[in-house]
Design a protein around this motif. Structure first.
Motif, short mmCIF file in Angstrom:
data_model
loop_
_atom_site.label_atom_id
_atom_site.label_comp_id
_atom_site.label_asym_id
_atom_site.label_seq_id
_atom_site.Cartn_x
_atom_site.Cartn_y
_atom_site.Cartn_z
N SER A 126 -1.77 11.86 -4.89
CA SER A 126 -0.81 11.61 -3.82
C SER A 126 -1.49 11.67 -2.46
N VAL A 127 -2.35 12.65 -2.27
CA VAL A 127 -3.09 12.78 -1.01
C VAL A 127 -4.00 11.57 -0.80
N LEU A 128 -4.71 11.16 -1.84
CA LEU A 128 -5.59 10.00 -1.74
C LEU A 128 -4.79 8.73 -1.46
N ALA A 129 -3.67 8.56 -2.14
CA ALA A 129 -2.83 7.37 -1.94
C ALA A 129 -2.29 7.33 -0.51
N ALA A 130 -1.93 8.49 0.03
CA ALA A 130 -1.45 8.54 1.42
C ALA A 130 -2.56 8.17 2.39
N LEU A 131 -3.78 8.62 2.12
CA LEU A 131 -4.92 8.26 2.97
C LEU A 131 -5.18 6.75 2.92
N VAL A 132 -5.09 6.16 1.74
CA VAL A 132 -5.29 4.71 1.62
C VAL A 132 -4.20 3.97 2.38
N ALA A 133 -2.95 4.40 2.22
CA ALA A 133 -1.83 3.74 2.91
C ALA A 133 -1.98 3.86 4.43
N PRO A 190 0.81 -1.22 0.00
CA PRO A 190 0.00 0.00 0.00
C PRO A 190 0.84 1.28 0.00
N GLU A 191 2.02 1.23 0.59
CA GLU A 191 2.90 2.42 0.61
C GLU A 191 3.38 2.77 -0.80
N SER A 192 3.44 1.79 -1.69
CA SER A 192 3.92 2.04 -3.05
C SER A 192 2.94 2.88 -3.87
N LEU A 193 1.71 3.02 -3.39
CA LEU A 193 0.73 3.83 -4.10
C LEU A 193 1.11 5.31 -4.09
N VAL A 194 1.82 5.74 -3.05
CA VAL A 194 2.16 7.15 -2.88
C VAL A 194 3.30 7.56 -3.80
N THR A 195 4.24 6.69 -4.02
CA THR A 195 5.49 7.00 -4.72
C THR A 195 5.34 7.60 -6.12
N PRO A 196 4.49 7.06 -7.00
CA PRO A 196 4.52 7.55 -8.38
C PRO A 196 3.85 8.90 -8.63
N HIS A 197 3.29 9.52 -7.61
CA HIS A 197 2.56 10.76 -7.81
C HIS A 197 3.35 11.96 -7.28
N PRO A 198 3.24 13.10 -7.95
CA PRO A 198 3.91 14.31 -7.45
C PRO A 198 3.38 14.70 -6.07
N ALA A 199 4.24 15.27 -5.27
CA ALA A 199 3.85 15.69 -3.93
C ALA A 199 2.68 16.67 -3.99
N ARG A 200 1.75 16.51 -3.08
CA ARG A 200 0.56 17.36 -2.93
C ARG A 200 -0.43 17.28 -4.09
#
Length: 55
Positions: free
Chosen positions: A38-45, A24-34
């Motif tokens: 990226s925000v949605l992926a961080a919430l899922v993780a 689940p942490e890998s969802l955040v990596t490919p998206h630009p910050a903010r």
């Protein structure tokens, strides 16, 4: 095949089944910050981690 144990990691298991993300942490990596993704992926993780801790 889902690598996550249904009892020990229910959050990670659900993320794998729905989004096909083994980590689940890998969802955040490919998206630009903010970016919205990226925000949605961080919430899922974060939610995945919280569910796994409760289980």
């Amino acid at each position: 095949m889902n690598p996550h144990h249904a009892i020990k990691q229910p959050g990670a298991r659900l993320v794998f089944e729905v989004l096909a993300a083994e980590d689940p942490e890998s969802l955040v990596t490919p998206h630009p910050a903010r970016s919205p993704l990226s925000v949605l992926a961080a919430l899922v993780a974060d939610s995945t981690r919280d569910v796994d801790q409760v289980a």
